[in-house]
Design an enzyme around this catalytic site. Sequence first.
Site, short mmCIF file in Angstrom:
data_model
loop_
_atom_site.label_atom_id
_atom_site.label_comp_id
_atom_site.label_asym_id
_atom_site.label_seq_id
_atom_site.Cartn_x
_atom_site.Cartn_y
_atom_site.Cartn_z
N GLU A 308 14.12 -9.67 1.21
CA GLU A 308 14.26 -9.72 -0.24
C GLU A 308 15.57 -10.36 -0.65
O GLU A 308 15.65 -11.12 -1.62
CB GLU A 308 14.17 -8.28 -0.80
CG GLU A 308 13.46 -8.18 -2.12
CD GLU A 308 13.07 -6.74 -2.44
OE1 GLU A 308 12.11 -6.25 -1.83
OE2 GLU A 308 13.71 -6.14 -3.29
N GLU A 311 15.26 -14.00 -0.14
CA GLU A 311 14.42 -14.53 -1.21
C GLU A 311 15.24 -14.72 -2.48
O GLU A 311 15.15 -15.76 -3.15
CB GLU A 311 13.25 -13.56 -1.46
CG GLU A 311 12.22 -14.07 -2.44
CD GLU A 311 11.13 -13.03 -2.71
OE1 GLU A 311 11.12 -11.98 -2.04
OE2 GLU A 311 10.30 -13.29 -3.58
N CYS A 335 9.25 -2.55 -3.61
CA CYS A 335 9.08 -1.48 -2.61
C CYS A 335 8.19 -0.36 -3.12
O CYS A 335 7.62 0.38 -2.33
CB CYS A 335 10.42 -0.85 -2.25
SG CYS A 335 11.63 -2.05 -1.82
N SER A 355 9.35 -9.66 -6.19
CA SER A 355 9.62 -10.15 -4.85
C SER A 355 8.32 -10.11 -4.05
O SER A 355 7.52 -9.18 -4.18
CB SER A 355 10.66 -9.26 -4.18
OG SER A 355 10.60 -9.45 -2.78
N LYS A 394 1.39 5.28 -1.89
CA LYS A 394 1.36 4.61 -0.59
C LYS A 394 -0.03 4.68 0.03
O LYS A 394 -0.40 3.85 0.85
CB LYS A 394 2.38 5.26 0.35
CG LYS A 394 3.81 5.01 -0.03
CD LYS A 394 4.28 3.63 0.38
CE LYS A 394 5.72 3.37 -0.06
NZ LYS A 394 6.04 1.93 -0.03
N GLU A 397 -1.71 1.87 -1.45
CA GLU A 397 -1.11 0.62 -0.96
C GLU A 397 -1.66 0.24 0.41
O GLU A 397 -2.02 -0.90 0.66
CB GLU A 397 0.41 0.75 -0.90
CG GLU A 397 1.11 -0.56 -0.57
CD GLU A 397 2.60 -0.39 -0.35
OE1 GLU A 397 3.01 0.70 0.12
OE2 GLU A 397 3.35 -1.32 -0.65
N GLU A 402 -5.33 -6.82 0.97
CA GLU A 402 -4.44 -7.87 1.49
C GLU A 402 -3.50 -7.35 2.58
O GLU A 402 -2.80 -8.13 3.22
CB GLU A 402 -3.64 -8.51 0.34
CG GLU A 402 -2.72 -7.59 -0.42
CD GLU A 402 -3.37 -6.96 -1.66
OE1 GLU A 402 -4.61 -6.82 -1.67
OE2 GLU A 402 -2.64 -6.61 -2.61
N CYS A 552 12.28 7.41 -4.94
CA CYS A 552 11.34 7.99 -3.98
C CYS A 552 11.55 9.49 -3.78
O CYS A 552 10.61 10.23 -3.50
CB CYS A 552 11.46 7.30 -2.64
SG CYS A 552 11.17 5.55 -2.77
#
Lengths: 625, 157, 403
Positions: A308, A311, A335, A355, A394, A397, A402, A552
């Site tokens: 990141e 990037e 994230c 990102s 999560k 996710e 993908e 988190c």
Amino acid sequence: MKHLKTSRSPISQQAYVPKPPENLETIGGTVTVQINGETITVPFGTTILEACRMADIYIPTLCAHEDLGIGGHCRLCLVDVEGMRTLQASCAFPITSPIKVKTSTTAVRKARKHIMELLLSEHVGECYACVKNGNCELQTLAKELGVDHFTFGHRTESKFPVDRSSYSVIRDMDKCINCRRCVRTCIDLQEVGCLEAIGRGAETHIDTFMSKPLADVICINCGQCINRCPTGALYANDPSDEIWRAIEDPTKHVVIQTAPSPRAAIGEEFGLEPGISVTRELNTALHRIGFDRVFDTNFTADLTIMEEGTELLTKLKKALVDGDKDVKLPQFTSCSPGWVKYIEHFYPDYLDHLSTAKSPQQMFGAVIKTFYAEQAGIDPEDIVSVALMPCSAKKFECNRPEMTSSGYKDVDYGLTAREMSNMIKEAGLKVPDLPQSDFDNPFGLGSGAGLIFGATGGVMEAALRTVYELVTGKEVPFENLRIEPTRGFEGVKTSSILLEDCVPEYSFLNGVTLKFMVAHGTANAKKVMEMLVAGELSDVHFIEIMACPGGCLGGGGQPIPTNARIRAARAKAIYAEEEMLPVRKSHENSHITEFYRKFIPEGPCSQKSHELLHTHYTKRGKFIV
Amino acid sequence: MLELEKNNLTREIEEFAGNYNNNRTALMPLLEYIQGKYHHIPDFAQQEVARVLDIHPVEVYGVVSFYSFLNEKPKGRNIVRLCKSVICDMGGRCAIAKAIEREIGVKFGETSPDLKVTLEFTNCLGMCDQGPAMIVNDRVYTKLDPETACAIVREIK
Amino acid sequence: MIPNDVTNTIHDSSLLFSSYEAGSALKKALNMTREDILFELKASKLKGRGGAGFPTSTKWMLVAAAKGDDKFIICNADEGEPGTFKDRVLLMNYPFLVLDGMVIGAYTVGAQHGYIYLRGEYVYMRDYLEDCLAEMREDNLLGDNILGKEGFNFDISIVMGAGAYVCGEETALIESLEGQRGEPRNRPPYPVNTGLCGQPTTVNNVETLATVPHILLMGGEEYAKRGTASSAGSKLFSVSGDCDKPGVYELPWGITINELLEKVGARDTKAVQVGGASGVCVPKSKFNRTLSFEDAPTGGSIMIFNESRDMLHVLKNFMEFFVEESCGQCTPCRIGNQKLLEGVEMIERKDYTFSYINDLKDLAHTMKVASKCGLGQSSPNPFLSILEDFKDEIFLTKCNGGV
């Protein structure tokens, strides 16, 4: 006709702060009240409930929650206020005059018990077959109020089917007691707006838009509703049965990665005070349960920083040197899967700002079934990859289509701290009593920068430590690497850092003030996004957003309960543990450099890293079909 | 719903809400308007209303489900609401209801398959001095007996 | 006027239905100071006519004194209490009385906008009322600088309810106006400080507003001469049920139920439900009770039941009403009313124990003090009063030929 701006949520649901009198200065801004005969002086506008807590008088509450606005729905916190015809809900009654309160009259006790019995009469299910058994506010209160039988009956037939459509959140509305904490969480706290009270009278219940399955509405899976549900009506989709099967299957190689936040909180499930990290005891527990390898998600957190950060630097170069007008700045962190789904639904036109780096969980998933499988000589098909996360999103996710860069489902199961603690308890282990042990290699080393991902502002702090040093060749100019402007629980934080004396490679950044923002909770994310839409963020470069309040450590998979005090304690534990670590910058993690050398020699943001460690997003939009 | 209908509906909603500066106070009048015109508030309309007023669709649904006169599911073009409060009840509400049900072959609480008529009970219509009473669409009928009630309902059937 | 077969039967009118020239009280009011108007109201001892009986002068004084960018006056025309229809008669036959009352109220409290929250069931009146408002605008009884009073700008809009009884509760009504579910708010704050859109708001019943012009014309003290000490003036009673002459009666407060029954031509009366479904049921033995705030208060609903009526059936009808019309927000009202209804059904099926019925009575007492708003606080009234005063009829049922 004049139209005033009304508030989004009903005024009754917002914390009501009465207008102080004009002569507040002279009267000192306090009110003296009598509670159970004792005199106490409280600030003007304090609720009776708060005043009682100050005086160490216990009042049972159910719909009240420190993080949320006032409900006044359940009526359990009733008290007797002298001179009033009816009993008053102490959570909703602001003290503005010297009243006399009694908290335990016969009428009050009787009313509380009646209300509890009424709630139980509509609460389907048996405690011992419930996910919240032992940590259920309804159960605890029933005991405290001395309920020993169902005076008004106990419904046994189900009224609502359990909604298991979501990968993350399961809704069992038979257990719902209509306290509306989830509604206030979803609409007011998170501003997502999936859940609302539907119907009227006896038919009132909590539901989604047009009573659709949760998977079909704009739920971002943050799980904050789960954290605040006082019963077992909302809970996470628990994969532990499948994980047990995998562990018992000798042909399977079961690995687990553990994120920093659950390690700082799982002790609470075993009776520890909030704020005690049990990272290394947990390693032992996981080994004993039968996980073949225990890895540290901090490792891929470091990897995330490398990707990141690179990037961001690439984008900055394009914008500043090449004058590329199409570069989308500010760059947002990616994230938090709750945040990612939020922006996909609510601001689909701004996905280019996100990102492309995967979250640490998914990076690890991809690395385990490629690099690790290769190194260890194991067929990736036989690897079962589990992630211990503070997060319910999560789970969604890892099921995104993908997320199969390895050719397999990169992460098989996302497991919350609560579910993990249950597995450990099932195995007969008590985490705090266990000896300490280390993570397994080759991903055994994570830096402190990766660890602080658990707290809001942590990703930003970690990124700054690395980016600043890469660009200037010097450590960030903060004592003991503590970048204070990124820390703390303010909703939206804005700050900047001046880049000076840059190394030749980054000379284009000389004199540039790197401006960054940190936001946590999607309500704050919304504020930031509205600023972006209004064009007010053109000078900002990097923004960290976490979907959950506190980051988190306040995630939807963390131990229950949650409140500001508990979140602050967890943050303290994380920051304290971080300072003990030998390596505190992602780019100095030797396992990271090793990993790049062996596996992606072209370095961060190269083609191979894009295939493995980056992802793309879906423009979901808000329309519900 | 056809695309054309949707576009029309969107335009109507935007215009209507515009008169209220797209403020949430427009919600009740707006929903009443849609209900009156389309005989229900389809989920597309609810989402458009939410978008225009900048609130969540589920909040619109919450409001629609709260009020008896707003419906998310299609209702008949004609709605017969027979008062079930105690005075009308004493005046023969039950006999009238059964007579109407027999007359047009639809039960109370249901809508005819051709969406022509919906039969409903409702709480006090404020006509207790001249009950039993019912409202057909916006018109009140009082001092009913089974025969006159059936004659009125036959008209619309 | 209105294409409906609604007939408004008015009996015994002493004041409200006497002749009133539209705008006359308003003209007088605008020549008075706000303080003078409040003084007259205070002298009249006018109490809210919706049922709760809060002194109108106090409410207006609080709003007048409250600080806000805007102030609102709302006419509560959500007349949903079973057995009440006086507001219908007032709005259809004497709209200018109500509207003048609103304008006077606006002048007194300093409101710039007023709303009439008209219940959805009365939709047929809307066009007529809109015409009335248009007429008033033409005559400068609404609009800017009303009747030449510099700086007094006020207008009224009509907002329709959509079939929710609870919206007659003032904070629920405000929520509904704001485009929310009609769920009552926590109090405090009270609407006089934090009402519509967070601004000071007065919510008044149709009848209260209609009384104000008469009070100003005749003087507060004169008005207070009628009625009793704590219930000054006269009241509209909506009389329905088993009697010869149902309709609206205007009678001074303090009249006994017996006297009323005589007037309306009721014979063989077994019970009178005073105050609608949420009121109390008075048995024959107590017909000497007076209709007043100090004895049997009512928003105007008088339902008469003769000897042939089944009181348990009446009770069941009321409880069904509350189960349906509770907003569903607070526990005692949402679940409590269901339990009371189940209890009534048990009695109906003869499948009950007295210990459980007593538990339910206990619960009913809790609901009266624990519910969030007036609906849940008053819904147990019929349950308690009917089961108590008609227990012989209900529990002493025939059994195998004997009693």
